[in-house]
Design an enzyme around this catalytic site. Structure first.
Site, PDB file in Angstrom:
ATOM      1  N   TYR A 258      23.678  55.334 -11.110  1.00 37.59           N
ATOM      2  CA  TYR A 258      22.850  55.163  -9.494  1.00 37.59           C
ATOM      3  C   TYR A 258      21.874  54.825 -10.449  1.00 37.59           C
ATOM      4  O   TYR A 258      20.914  54.074  -9.502  1.00 37.59           O
ATOM      5  CB  TYR A 258      22.919  56.622  -9.118  1.00 37.59           C
ATOM      6  CG  TYR A 258      24.089  56.546  -7.640  1.00 37.59           C
ATOM      7  CD1 TYR A 258      25.276  55.840  -7.878  1.00 37.59           C
ATOM      8  CD2 TYR A 258      24.081  57.249  -6.505  1.00 37.59           C
ATOM      9  CE1 TYR A 258      26.202  55.698  -7.067  1.00 37.59           C
ATOM     10  CE2 TYR A 258      25.590  58.105  -6.365  1.00 37.59           C
ATOM     11  CZ  TYR A 258      26.067  57.086  -6.048  1.00 37.59           C
ATOM     12  OH  TYR A 258      27.547  57.331  -5.004  1.00 37.59           O
TER      13      TYR A 258
ATOM     14  N   HIS B  66     -22.241  77.330   2.196  1.00 33.35           N
ATOM     15  CA  HIS B  66     -21.240  76.688   2.256  1.00 33.35           C
ATOM     16  C   HIS B  66     -19.910  76.009   0.450  1.00 33.35           C
ATOM     17  O   HIS B  66     -19.557  75.557   0.018  1.00 33.35           O
ATOM     18  CB  HIS B  66     -21.050  75.695   2.647  1.00 33.35           C
ATOM     19  CG  HIS B  66     -20.505  75.720   4.648  1.00 33.35           C
ATOM     20  ND1 HIS B  66     -21.819  76.781   4.859  1.00 33.35           N
ATOM     21  CD2 HIS B  66     -19.825  75.736   5.114  1.00 33.35           C
ATOM     22  CE1 HIS B  66     -21.263  77.048   6.280  1.00 33.35           C
ATOM     23  NE2 HIS B  66     -20.445  76.067   6.540  1.00 33.35           N
TER      24      HIS B  66
END
Length: 492
Positions: free
Chosen positions: A265, A67
């Site tokens: 904004y 793995h």
């Protein structure tokens, strides 16, 4: 976020009851003749293959070796250290059945700060972070590498073990599976970024306030009455931070009646935008804290002797949270870049590009390009990895979280935002210099003076890369927040 984890690790070397109890259950199970996934069977699509008693230890060693196929750049050493601690934490809760010998050597790695080298790519996020955790565990059997103390060189694990008088372990039944099942890679990235985001959010509020002062914006949108009737807690905290930082501002007072109706904004909606990111990150922290204290192995060993296969290794909760966190952080960078752009436009008496003599000087034009580039990159990185899934393990693992990809790109987004904010720091402080002799709010003034102790005002074009590196260092250190806290009180 992980203070409780560190406290728990201190106790692990002496608290062995849970470990011994779960290990005894595994050993008893090996005698009852039944099949137990990963203990006396193959893995994944090979779960139906029964393994003979004589091959059980080889099975676990083969598991790590087969793995450990990760690729890519190594996981940063600090994050791998946390990954190791998190694995110890979940094993130490006593639901994995890992052998005492294996656990003890892994714990010794943490105590000696022996940090394995782990490639960052190769996990699907279910059955957990298999490949990364296999690499992290390889030094237990004298494979793989450790980092040197500086985190720069990779040293062969066998040589490091010998140097410290450590003997590799012979993995016992269930050991390898317990080591590689879990979400520790995802957890480590998420916890590391979210922990650092707490101070970064405060810095973002401070920078927004600095830009607001430099642009002679209005304080009216930060009135607490506006925040209270929308009821989002983060919005109120941000507005409160801005009001605190603006106390005693001569700049604001000088244009209180200037007739300007509304700001863009990126100034006026700071509480709403920063506050929304705060709310999102608060949710992500809650998810992460839950996961940090969870057991995500498979199969699980319970006190009554049951060994049950389940899916606690699946990274979906963490993957979703990290995708959400990346979006929340990217928006902090997005609005910051817009404020930087405003500062360069030459509003309200500020020189265009924040220099008096442009033409021969480009001023701060190009740092804004860098900021815009990073904002654009973050938009690409914020595509959620968790909406993807590719079946694996011969169809046995037919839905995966892709949480490792969520994790690694979250770090990239976070680092990009650090750079974006560092550019707003340079431009905001430069712009504020042009408001003298008027003084900004006391919190902004402390910040301004701190920055000017490290980075000079730019009268002409210079090697801005050096300024940017210094600015980034200030952002990452955040010492100015402590100075402000000492005089005005901590920012929320």
């Amino acid at each position: 976020m992980y203070d409780d984890l560190r406290h728990r690790l201190v106790q692990l070397s002496s608290d062995t009851d849970a470990l011994q109890r779960s290990r005894a259950i595994v050993q008893a199970a090996l005698q009852d003749g039944r099949a137990y996934y990963g203990i006396n069977t193959g893995f994944g699509g090979l779960a139906s293959r029964r393994i003979s008693d004589s091959d059980l230890m080889q099975l676990q060693q083969n598991l790590l070796l087969s793995h450990a196929v990760g690729v890519g750049e190594p996981v940063p050493k600090d994050i791998t250290r946390l990954m190791l601690q998190l694995k110890l934490h979940t094993l130490g809760q006593g639901y994995s059945g890992v052998s005492r010998e294996t656990f003890a050597l892994l714990l010794r790695f943490a105590e000696l700060d022996l940090i394995p080298v782990v490639p960052s790519k190769g996990s699907l996020g279910a059955s957990g972070d298999l490949a990364p955790l296999a690499h992290m565990s390889l030094p237990l059997i004298s494979y793989g590498h450790f980092w040197d103390e500086a985190g720069e060189k990779q040293l062969p694990a066998g040589a490091v073990l010998q140097q410290h008088g450590l003997i590799p372990v012979q993995l016992q039944a269930k050991d390898g599976l317990s080591l590689i099942n879990g979400t520790q890679l995802m957890q480590a990235y998420g916890a590391w970024v979210l922990e650092k985001s707490i101070r970064l959010l405060k810095t973002a509020d401070l920078l927004a306030t600095t830009s607001l002062e430099a642009l002679q914006g209005s304080i009216a949108p930060f009135d607490d009455r506006i925040q209270q009737i929308r009821r989002h807690p983060g919005q109120a905290v941000v507005a409160g931070n801005v009001r605190l930082l603006l106390q005693q501002s001569e700049i604001l007072e000088s244009h209180r009646n200037c007739g300007k109706v509304q700001d863009p904004y990126s100034l006026r909606c700071v509480p709403q935008v920063h506050g929304a990111s705060r709310g999102a990150l608060a949710h992500c922290m809650q998810v992460m804290e839950t996961e940090l204290n969870s057991v995500n192995d498979n199969p699980l060993v319970f006190e009554n002797g049951d060994i049950i296969s389940g899916g606690n290794f699946h990274g979906q909760p963490v993957a979703l949270a990290m995708d959400y966190a990346a979006i929340a952080l990217a928006e902090i960078g997005n609005i910051s870049e817009r404020r930087t752009y405003l500062l360069l436009e030459g509003h309200d008496g500020l020189p265009t590009l924040l220099m008096q003599h442009t033409g021969i000087n480009s001023g701060f034009m190009i740092p804004q390009y860098t900021s815009a580039s990073l904002v654009s990159e973050n938009k690409v990185l914020c595509h959620p990895a968790s909406v993807d899934s590719i079946p694996s393990s011969l169809g046995q693992e037919d839905h995966v979280s892709m949480g490792s990809i969520s994790a690694t790109k979250l770090l990239r987004v976070f680092e990009n935002v650090e750079h974006i904010l560092s550019i707003e720091l340079l431009t905001g402080i430069q712009a504020l210099d042009f408001r003298k002799p008027l003084r900004p709010g006391r919190g902004v003034e402390i910040f301004h003076d701190f920055v000017r102790d490290h980075i000079p005002h730019a009268e002409q074009d210079t090697y801005f890369k050096e300024y940017m590196e210094k600015s980034l260092g200030l952002i990452r250190d955040g010492a100015y927040l402590d100075l402000i806290g000492q005089e005005l009180g901590e920012l929320g």
